[in-house]
Design an enzyme around this catalytic site. Structure first.
Site, mmCIF file in Angstrom:
data_model
loop_
_atom_site.group_PDB
_atom_site.id
_atom_site.type_symbol
_atom_site.label_atom_id
_atom_site.label_comp_id
_atom_site.label_asym_id
_atom_site.label_seq_id
_atom_site.Cartn_x
_atom_site.Cartn_y
_atom_site.Cartn_z
ATOM 1 N N ASP A 68 0.946 -1.104 0.032
ATOM 2 C CA ASP A 68 -0.011 0.018 -0.035
ATOM 3 C C ASP A 68 1.072 1.221 0.025
ATOM 4 O O ASP A 68 1.324 1.533 -0.957
ATOM 5 C CB ASP A 68 -0.964 0.055 1.203
ATOM 6 C CG ASP A 68 -1.851 0.848 1.296
ATOM 7 O OD1 ASP A 68 -2.369 1.560 0.337
ATOM 8 O OD2 ASP A 68 -2.190 1.420 2.240
ATOM 9 N N ARG A 105 -10.943 -12.289 7.476
ATOM 10 C CA ARG A 105 -9.785 -12.969 6.948
ATOM 11 C C ARG A 105 -10.211 -14.281 6.085
ATOM 12 O O ARG A 105 -9.490 -14.692 5.196
ATOM 13 C CB ARG A 105 -8.749 -13.247 7.629
ATOM 14 C CG ARG A 105 -7.721 -12.065 8.407
ATOM 15 C CD ARG A 105 -6.607 -12.643 8.990
ATOM 16 N NE ARG A 105 -6.250 -11.680 10.149
ATOM 17 C CZ ARG A 105 -5.509 -10.658 9.847
ATOM 18 N NH1 ARG A 105 -4.834 -10.206 8.588
ATOM 19 N NH2 ARG A 105 -5.022 -9.845 10.961
ATOM 20 N N VAL A 147 -9.908 -3.005 0.920
ATOM 21 C CA VAL A 147 -10.265 -4.553 0.648
ATOM 22 C C VAL A 147 -10.097 -5.694 1.871
ATOM 23 O O VAL A 147 -9.143 -5.211 2.615
ATOM 24 C CB VAL A 147 -9.585 -5.230 -0.566
ATOM 25 C CG1 VAL A 147 -9.846 -4.393 -1.936
ATOM 26 C CG2 VAL A 147 -7.890 -4.928 -0.434
ATOM 27 N N ASP A 180 -7.583 -8.305 6.722
ATOM 28 C CA ASP A 180 -8.877 -8.316 7.575
ATOM 29 C C ASP A 180 -9.160 -6.628 7.790
ATOM 30 O O ASP A 180 -8.480 -5.763 7.231
ATOM 31 C CB ASP A 180 -8.263 -8.496 8.942
ATOM 32 C CG ASP A 180 -7.029 -7.317 9.383
ATOM 33 O OD1 ASP A 180 -6.361 -7.075 8.797
ATOM 34 O OD2 ASP A 180 -7.357 -7.022 10.568
ATOM 35 N N LYS A 193 -1.496 -1.588 -4.329
ATOM 36 C CA LYS A 193 -2.206 -0.242 -4.859
ATOM 37 C C LYS A 193 -1.309 0.956 -4.898
ATOM 38 O O LYS A 193 -0.838 1.757 -4.044
ATOM 39 C CB LYS A 193 -3.008 0.185 -3.200
ATOM 40 C CG LYS A 193 -4.386 -0.314 -3.006
ATOM 41 C CD LYS A 193 -4.847 0.113 -1.713
ATOM 42 C CE LYS A 193 -5.657 -0.586 -0.914
ATOM 43 N NZ LYS A 193 -6.333 -0.200 0.348
HETATM 44 P P1 IMP Z 1 1.753 -0.490 3.837
HETATM 45 O O1 IMP Z 1 2.921 -0.366 4.913
HETATM 46 O O2 IMP Z 1 1.289 0.963 3.868
HETATM 47 O O3 IMP Z 1 2.211 -0.696 2.569
HETATM 48 O O4 IMP Z 1 0.586 -1.501 4.264
HETATM 49 C C1 IMP Z 1 0.702 -2.514 3.980
HETATM 50 C C2 IMP Z 1 -0.219 -3.190 5.264
HETATM 51 O O5 IMP Z 1 -1.396 -2.269 5.539
HETATM 52 C C3 IMP Z 1 -0.760 -4.515 4.720
HETATM 53 O O6 IMP Z 1 0.140 -5.564 4.966
HETATM 54 C C4 IMP Z 1 -2.106 -4.487 5.378
HETATM 55 O O7 IMP Z 1 -1.751 -5.243 6.565
HETATM 56 C C5 IMP Z 1 -2.463 -3.033 5.607
HETATM 57 N N1 IMP Z 1 -3.350 -2.778 4.522
HETATM 58 C C6 IMP Z 1 -3.181 -1.876 3.462
HETATM 59 N N2 IMP Z 1 -4.388 -1.804 2.575
HETATM 60 C C7 IMP Z 1 -5.257 -2.779 3.066
HETATM 61 C C8 IMP Z 1 -6.408 -3.009 2.774
HETATM 62 O O8 IMP Z 1 -7.208 -2.605 1.696
HETATM 63 N N3 IMP Z 1 -6.966 -3.892 3.395
HETATM 64 C C9 IMP Z 1 -6.573 -4.695 4.339
HETATM 65 N N4 IMP Z 1 -5.343 -4.133 4.912
HETATM 66 C C10 IMP Z 1 -4.556 -3.284 4.193
#
Ligand code: IMP
Ligand code: MG
Length: 229
Positions: free
Chosen positions: A112, A174, A162, A168, A140
């Protein structure tokens, strides 16, 4: 191909707005990812390092499709839940296997902002693996703030929140066999809000809540999910 909205089963409809990726699409794509990974890691000493907890369903399916000798270990990461300003990750489980001079495939559920994987990669690089690749089920790209990209991507998705297939919301959903978009009314559900980490709360502030076609660049790895919506 025309965009098609897939409704979730009746008993999930109040909570899940629509199915973004069906069971069949997941199965096909995970199979294709396994073929790519097998090709790239054939004859190598592979260690899979999966991030807990979101990867469990994806990982279980991916593993069973990999006909390679490999070893598996987990890293537990959690975003800091209680505070008001920390973006810091808490490592809830450390790696046990020795990955120095090994070929490492890091598996996560979704890329993300990139904050999680960039911190995990910094930590793993210190262990001096021979090479590291990243595999994520979902990407994303529109939300990225850290410079991190995955080598194997299941699906590129737009900025929806999502759930399902391991992902989750307040530790629920999940177990859904598909990836679905959470119904926006769930963001306000008072039963769930106190259970959300700070990170998830922030994430929900910027998500897209209307259905639209998925605009995504044709990355060399990710399939065109756009065709399915
Ligand atoms: P990042 O550190 O922002 O890249 O986020 C990664 C983590 O955020 C993922 O491993 C998920 O645990 C959580 N996450 C990000 N987007 C979503 C989503 O749309 N649904 C559920 N969990 C998300
Ligand atoms: Mg995660």
């Amino acid at each position: 191909m025309a965009n098609r909205i897939q409704k979730p089963p009746r008993h999930w409809r109040k909570e899940i707005d629509f199915i973004l990726i069906s069971q069949e699409q997941l199965a096909r794509r995970v199979n294709a990812l396994a073929r790519e990974i097998e090709k790239d890691f054939a004859g190598k000493d592979l260690v899979i390092v999966a991030l807990l907890n979101g990867t469990v369903v994806f990982l279980a399916d991916l593993l069973r499709r990999l006909s390679l000798p490999l070893r598996l270990d987990f890293i537990g990461v959690s975003s800091y839940g209680g505070g008001t300003q920390s973006n810091e990750l808490v490592f809830t489980k450390e790696l046990r296997l020795d990955v120095s001079s090994r070929n490492v495939l890091v598996v996560d559920d979704i890329l993300d902002t990139g904050k999680t994987l960039s911190q995990v990669m910094v930590k793993l690089r210190k262990l001096k693996p021979r090479r590291m690749k990243i595999c994520v089920l979902l990407d994303k790209p529109s939300r990225r703030v850290e410079q991190v990209s995955a080598d194997y991507i299941g699906f590129e998705i737009p900025n929806h929140f999502v759930v399902g297939y391991g992902l989750d919301y307040a530790e629920r959903y999940r177990n859904l066999p598909f990836v679905g978009v959470l119904h926006p009314q769930m963001y306000k559900n008072p039963d769930f809000i106190p259970l959300l980490s700070l990170k998830k709360r922030r994430l929900l502030q910027g998500v897209k809540t209307t259905i639209g076609p998925v605009a995504q660049p044709p990355s060399p790895h990710a399939p065109r999910l756009a065709a399915t919506l």
